[in-house]
Motif scaffolding. Structure first.
Motif, PDB file in Angstrom:
ATOM      1  N   SER A 113       2.101   2.699  -2.138  1.00 48.65           N
ATOM      2  CA  SER A 113       2.037   1.376  -2.753  1.00 48.65           C
ATOM      3  C   SER A 113       3.182   1.253  -3.749  1.00 48.65           C
ATOM      4  O   SER A 113       3.803   2.249  -4.133  1.00 48.65           O
ATOM      5  CB  SER A 113       0.682   1.157  -3.436  1.00 48.65           C
ATOM      6  OG  SER A 113       0.506   2.089  -4.475  1.00 48.65           O
ATOM      7  N   GLN A 114       3.458   0.003  -4.149  1.00 50.89           N
ATOM      8  CA  GLN A 114       4.579  -0.245  -5.045  1.00 50.89           C
ATOM      9  C   GLN A 114       4.250  -1.435  -5.931  1.00 50.89           C
ATOM     10  O   GLN A 114       3.633  -2.401  -5.493  1.00 50.89           O
ATOM     11  CB  GLN A 114       5.836  -0.546  -4.230  1.00 50.89           C
ATOM     12  CG  GLN A 114       7.038  -0.887  -5.080  1.00 50.89           C
ATOM     13  CD  GLN A 114       8.260  -1.244  -4.255  1.00 50.89           C
ATOM     14  OE1 GLN A 114       8.339  -0.955  -3.076  1.00 50.89           O
ATOM     15  NE2 GLN A 114       9.214  -1.891  -4.886  1.00 50.89           N
ATOM     16  N   GLU A 115       4.704  -1.368  -7.165  1.00 47.33           N
ATOM     17  CA  GLU A 115       4.556  -2.484  -8.086  1.00 47.33           C
ATOM     18  C   GLU A 115       5.798  -3.360  -7.981  1.00 47.33           C
ATOM     19  O   GLU A 115       6.923  -2.863  -8.058  1.00 47.33           O
ATOM     20  CB  GLU A 115       4.400  -1.957  -9.512  1.00 47.33           C
ATOM     21  CG  GLU A 115       4.067  -3.040 -10.517  1.00 47.33           C
ATOM     22  CD  GLU A 115       3.756  -2.452 -11.871  1.00 47.33           C
ATOM     23  OE1 GLU A 115       4.682  -2.375 -12.695  1.00 47.33           O
ATOM     24  OE2 GLU A 115       2.588  -2.081 -12.092  1.00 47.33           O
TER      25      GLU A 115
ATOM     26  N   ALA B  54      -1.404 -10.394  -2.766  1.00 52.00           N
ATOM     27  CA  ALA B  54      -1.483 -10.202  -4.218  1.00 52.00           C
ATOM     28  C   ALA B  54      -1.106 -11.513  -4.890  1.00 52.00           C
ATOM     29  O   ALA B  54      -0.494 -12.393  -4.271  1.00 52.00           O
ATOM     30  CB  ALA B  54      -0.553  -9.083  -4.677  1.00 52.00           C
TER      31      ALA B  54
ATOM     32  N   SER C 121       3.543  -8.381 -12.939  1.00 55.09           N
ATOM     33  CA  SER C 121       3.715  -7.507 -11.776  1.00 55.09           C
ATOM     34  C   SER C 121       2.460  -7.504 -10.927  1.00 55.09           C
ATOM     35  O   SER C 121       1.374  -7.775 -11.426  1.00 55.09           O
ATOM     36  CB  SER C 121       4.013  -6.078 -12.220  1.00 55.09           C
ATOM     37  OG  SER C 121       5.200  -6.028 -12.961  1.00 55.09           O
ATOM     38  N   ALA C 122       2.650  -7.162  -9.654  1.00 51.59           N
ATOM     39  CA  ALA C 122       1.527  -6.999  -8.730  1.00 51.59           C
ATOM     40  C   ALA C 122       1.788  -5.741  -7.915  1.00 51.59           C
ATOM     41  O   ALA C 122       2.936  -5.422  -7.593  1.00 51.59           O
ATOM     42  CB  ALA C 122       1.403  -8.200  -7.810  1.00 51.59           C
ATOM     43  N   THR C 123       0.734  -5.014  -7.599  1.00 48.74           N
ATOM     44  CA  THR C 123       0.855  -3.809  -6.784  1.00 48.74           C
ATOM     45  C   THR C 123       0.493  -4.144  -5.351  1.00 48.74           C
ATOM     46  O   THR C 123      -0.531  -4.776  -5.095  1.00 48.74           O
ATOM     47  CB  THR C 123      -0.060  -2.691  -7.321  1.00 48.74           C
ATOM     48  OG1 THR C 123       0.320  -2.419  -8.676  1.00 48.74           O
ATOM     49  CG2 THR C 123       0.088  -1.423  -6.500  1.00 48.74           C
ATOM     50  N   VAL C 124       1.364  -3.735  -4.418  1.00 52.31           N
ATOM     51  CA  VAL C 124       1.159  -4.012  -2.994  1.00 52.31           C
ATOM     52  C   VAL C 124       1.242  -2.715  -2.199  1.00 52.31           C
ATOM     53  O   VAL C 124       1.893  -1.756  -2.616  1.00 52.31           O
ATOM     54  CB  VAL C 124       2.200  -5.016  -2.444  1.00 52.31           C
ATOM     55  CG1 VAL C 124       2.100  -6.354  -3.163  1.00 52.31           C
ATOM     56  CG2 VAL C 124       3.612  -4.460  -2.548  1.00 52.31           C
ATOM     57  N   LYS C 125       0.588  -2.692  -1.059  1.00 48.89           N
ATOM     58  CA  LYS C 125       0.710  -1.582  -0.117  1.00 48.89           C
ATOM     59  C   LYS C 125       2.034  -1.773   0.624  1.00 48.89           C
ATOM     60  O   LYS C 125       2.359  -2.876   1.040  1.00 48.89           O
ATOM     61  CB  LYS C 125      -0.472  -1.590   0.860  1.00 48.89           C
ATOM     62  CG  LYS C 125      -0.431  -0.439   1.851  1.00 48.89           C
ATOM     63  CD  LYS C 125      -1.706  -0.384   2.659  1.00 48.89           C
ATOM     64  CE  LYS C 125      -1.738   0.658   3.740  1.00 48.89           C
ATOM     65  NZ  LYS C 125      -0.795   1.717   3.756  1.00 48.89           N
ATOM     66  N   LYS C 126       2.799  -0.706   0.753  1.00 52.44           N
ATOM     67  CA  LYS C 126       4.091  -0.797   1.424  1.00 52.44           C
ATOM     68  C   LYS C 126       3.902  -0.766   2.935  1.00 52.44           C
ATOM     69  O   LYS C 126       3.099   0.010   3.447  1.00 52.44           O
ATOM     70  CB  LYS C 126       4.998   0.348   0.974  1.00 52.44           C
ATOM     71  CG  LYS C 126       5.303   0.317  -0.507  1.00 52.44           C
ATOM     72  CD  LYS C 126       6.366   1.295  -0.933  1.00 52.44           C
ATOM     73  CE  LYS C 126       6.023   2.726  -0.703  1.00 52.44           C
ATOM     74  NZ  LYS C 126       7.033   3.664  -1.203  1.00 52.44           N
TER      75      LYS C 126
ATOM     76  N   LYS D 111      10.190   0.280   1.125  1.00 45.87           N
ATOM     77  CA  LYS D 111      10.256  -0.133  -0.276  1.00 45.87           C
ATOM     78  C   LYS D 111      10.642  -1.605  -0.333  1.00 45.87           C
ATOM     79  O   LYS D 111      11.196  -2.155   0.624  1.00 45.87           O
ATOM     80  CB  LYS D 111      11.253   0.701  -1.062  1.00 45.87           C
ATOM     81  CG  LYS D 111      12.693   0.434  -0.669  1.00 45.87           C
ATOM     82  CD  LYS D 111      13.662   1.117  -1.584  1.00 45.87           C
ATOM     83  CE  LYS D 111      15.069   0.739  -1.120  1.00 45.87           C
ATOM     84  NZ  LYS D 111      16.042   0.885  -2.126  1.00 45.87           N
TER      85      LYS D 111
ATOM     86  N   SER E 145      12.500  -4.828  -6.586  1.00 46.77           N
ATOM     87  CA  SER E 145      11.766  -5.148  -7.803  1.00 46.77           C
ATOM     88  C   SER E 145      12.667  -4.800  -8.969  1.00 46.77           C
ATOM     89  O   SER E 145      13.271  -3.726  -8.961  1.00 46.77           O
ATOM     90  CB  SER E 145      10.464  -4.350  -7.894  1.00 46.77           C
ATOM     91  OG  SER E 145       9.758  -4.695  -9.063  1.00 46.77           O
TER      92      SER E 145
END
Length: 148
Positions: free
Chosen positions: A27-29, A51, A59-64, A116, A119
């Motif tokens: 995951s990535q913010e 998100a 910010s939002a965290t998403v699954k890559k 990725k 951001s």
């Protein structure tokens, strides 16, 4: 003795595999900034909202994954603005392929760890009633004189 050596080699290979999963994560913010600040943004992938950012900057965290994310921002008095955040290759992927071979890459690819997103993301909103500027056109060369 050969069994121990084979077991040690197998463990070494598996410890190196999935390197991106360990280093980069699955995951990535994504930080979203807007001009002006205070916009509400939805992060969408394949037509589904994955998100939300209720008020920028945030910010939002998403699954890559391998799929791009569209960031759609709205604010009263402004036109909706979008930004396409393309899914790229994570830095640890190359090392993973070299060190772990196909097994590590397959694990990371299946989990999304080898991807990725950019951001922070910067989105500019245009006030309602203002024309969105067209992209600048290439200069036109003067016409050649006519032949006599």
């Amino acid at each position: 003795m050969h069994i121990r050596l084979a077991l040690a080699a197998t463990l070494a290979i598996f410890s190196l595999s999935a390197c991106s999963s360990i280093i980069e994560g699955t995951s990535q913010e994504i930080a979203v900034n807007t001009t002006p600040a205070g916009a509400s943004c939805a992060l969408e992938r394949e037509g589904a909202v994955i998100a939300r950012v209720s008020q920028t900057p945030a910010s939002a965290t998403v699954k890559k994954t391998k799929h791009d994310i569209t960031i759609r921002c709205t604010k009263d008095g402004f036109q909706e603005a979008t930004f396409l955040d393309k899914s790229g290759t994570a830095g640890a992927t190359v090392g993973n392929i070299l060190a772990g071979g196909g097994i590590g890459w397959a694990i990371d690819s299946a989990s999304g760890a080898d991807n990725k997103y950019d951001s922070p993301v910067n989105v500019t909103l245009v006030p309602v009633g203002t024309a969105v500027p067209a992209p600048a056109a290439a200069p036109v060369a003067p016409a050649a004189p006519a032949a006599k």
